[in-house]
Design a protein around this motif. Structure first.
Motif, mmCIF file in Angstrom:
data_model
loop_
_atom_site.group_PDB
_atom_site.id
_atom_site.type_symbol
_atom_site.label_atom_id
_atom_site.label_comp_id
_atom_site.label_asym_id
_atom_site.label_seq_id
_atom_site.Cartn_x
_atom_site.Cartn_y
_atom_site.Cartn_z
ATOM 1 N N GLU A 198 0.812 -1.218 0.000
ATOM 2 C CA GLU A 198 0.000 0.000 0.000
ATOM 3 C C GLU A 198 0.846 1.270 0.000
ATOM 4 O OE1 GLU A 198 -2.307 -0.461 3.509
ATOM 5 O OE2 GLU A 198 -3.358 -2.241 2.777
ATOM 6 N N GLY A 199 1.958 1.251 0.760
ATOM 7 C CA GLY A 199 2.698 2.498 0.929
ATOM 8 C C GLY A 199 4.201 2.400 0.869
ATOM 9 N N GLY A 200 4.741 1.290 0.394
ATOM 10 C CA GLY A 200 6.183 1.140 0.319
ATOM 11 C C GLY A 200 6.785 0.737 1.658
ATOM 12 N N LEU A 201 8.103 0.511 1.663
ATOM 13 C CA LEU A 201 8.778 0.061 2.880
ATOM 14 C C LEU A 201 8.697 1.090 3.992
ATOM 15 C CD1 LEU A 201 12.004 -1.637 1.459
ATOM 16 C CD2 LEU A 201 9.955 -2.745 2.358
ATOM 17 N N ALA A 227 6.234 2.592 4.905
ATOM 18 C CA ALA A 227 4.963 2.419 5.613
ATOM 19 C C ALA A 227 5.008 1.263 6.596
ATOM 20 C CB ALA A 227 3.833 2.196 4.606
ATOM 21 N N VAL A 228 6.119 0.546 6.647
ATOM 22 C CA VAL A 228 6.226 -0.643 7.499
ATOM 23 C C VAL A 228 7.001 -0.311 8.767
ATOM 24 C CG1 VAL A 228 7.075 -3.007 7.664
ATOM 25 C CG2 VAL A 228 6.170 -2.159 5.495
ATOM 26 N N SER A 229 6.405 -0.568 9.883
ATOM 27 C CA SER A 229 7.064 -0.490 11.186
ATOM 28 C C SER A 229 6.387 -1.511 12.083
ATOM 29 C CB SER A 229 6.942 0.911 11.793
ATOM 30 O OG SER A 229 5.604 1.180 12.169
ATOM 31 N N LEU A 230 7.084 -1.912 13.132
ATOM 32 C CA LEU A 230 6.480 -2.880 14.047
ATOM 33 C C LEU A 230 5.237 -2.295 14.710
ATOM 34 C CD1 LEU A 230 9.628 -4.528 15.679
ATOM 35 C CD2 LEU A 230 8.216 -5.375 13.812
#
Length: 230
Positions: free
Chosen positions: A31-34, A36-39
């Motif tokens: 949806e939003g690229g890397l 946008a990823v966090s724990l």
């Protein structure tokens, strides 16, 4: 100890496992690229606090490793082709298709080899396609050469797709907008080779360009293999 060697903690009130965590992380990245990823964000998607996730994954890098390995399952062909060229061609095209589905994969291609089960299976499929055709050092250089080509081509294609979205200009729109400047620069006569490419070159789409370049690289590998005794 790698993330694949470390056992998962026992289930708690909110059911969690690495499979669910990785699936949520991939959905966020799609949806939003890397970025946008966090724990914290993964935990929120799973209705679990981020500290719960640390029992399964120690760092964001481990999470990225697991995400890449999950997508590597999409790259493995259903059947092993008999011809080495076809095997490497299929792996290259399937890597491109996976990256087009998961654009963030382009940002992680070319890093240290994936040590997960799917990543190791892709590496095994790649090496076994060339097994017995040359000495192992020649095989390794051949694999590195082919991988360097398709990784670079994929990253370039994804970068162009991102530029289209960021600017709102398609490739054609960008060319038209840049046309007056390019025309003025070419008219100076300082760039004759570039002028020939602009005026006489054939424009092809990304898929055709990828396939053509891949075939040329495979031709070069084939020539090297014929000169290298196994």
């Amino acid at each position: 100890m790698t993330v694949w060697d470390r056992p998962e903690p026992p289930t708690r009130p909110v059911p969690l496992d690495r499979e669910r965590i990785v699936a949520a992380a991939i959905a966020l990245a799609d949806e939003g690229g890397l970025e946008a990823v966090s724990l914290r964000k993964v935990g929120a998607r799973l209705n679990a606090g981020p500290m719960r996730l640390y029992g399964y994954i120690s760092t964001k890098e481990e999470l990225f490793d697991l995400m890449v390995d999950e997508v590597q399952a999409e790259i493995l062909p259903e059947e092993r082709p008999g011809d080495w060229r076809e095997a490497l061609r299929i792996l290259a095209h399937r890597t491109r298709q996976a990256a087009l589905r998961h654009e963030w994969l382009a940002d992680l291609l070319g890093r240290r080899p994936s040590l997960g089960p799917n990543g190791l299976a892709v590496t095994e499929a790649t090496l076994s396609a060339l097994d017995g055709l040359a000495d192992i050092d020649t095989v390794m250089r051949a694999v590195e050469t082919v991988s360097a080509y398709f990784n670079g081509a994929i990253r370039r294609e994804i970068a162009n797709l991102r530029a289209e979205r960021a600017t709102g200009l398609s490739k054609r729109d960008w060319q038209r907008a840049s046309g007056p400047h390019v025309t003025r620069m070419l008219a100076t006569g300082r760039f004759p080779a570039l002028a020939k490419a602009v005026h006489d070159g054939t424009d092809v789409d990304a898929e055709e360009s990828f396939a053509t370049g891949l075939d040329w690289v495979l031709d070069a590998v084939a020539a090297k293999l014929t000169r290298s005794p196994a």
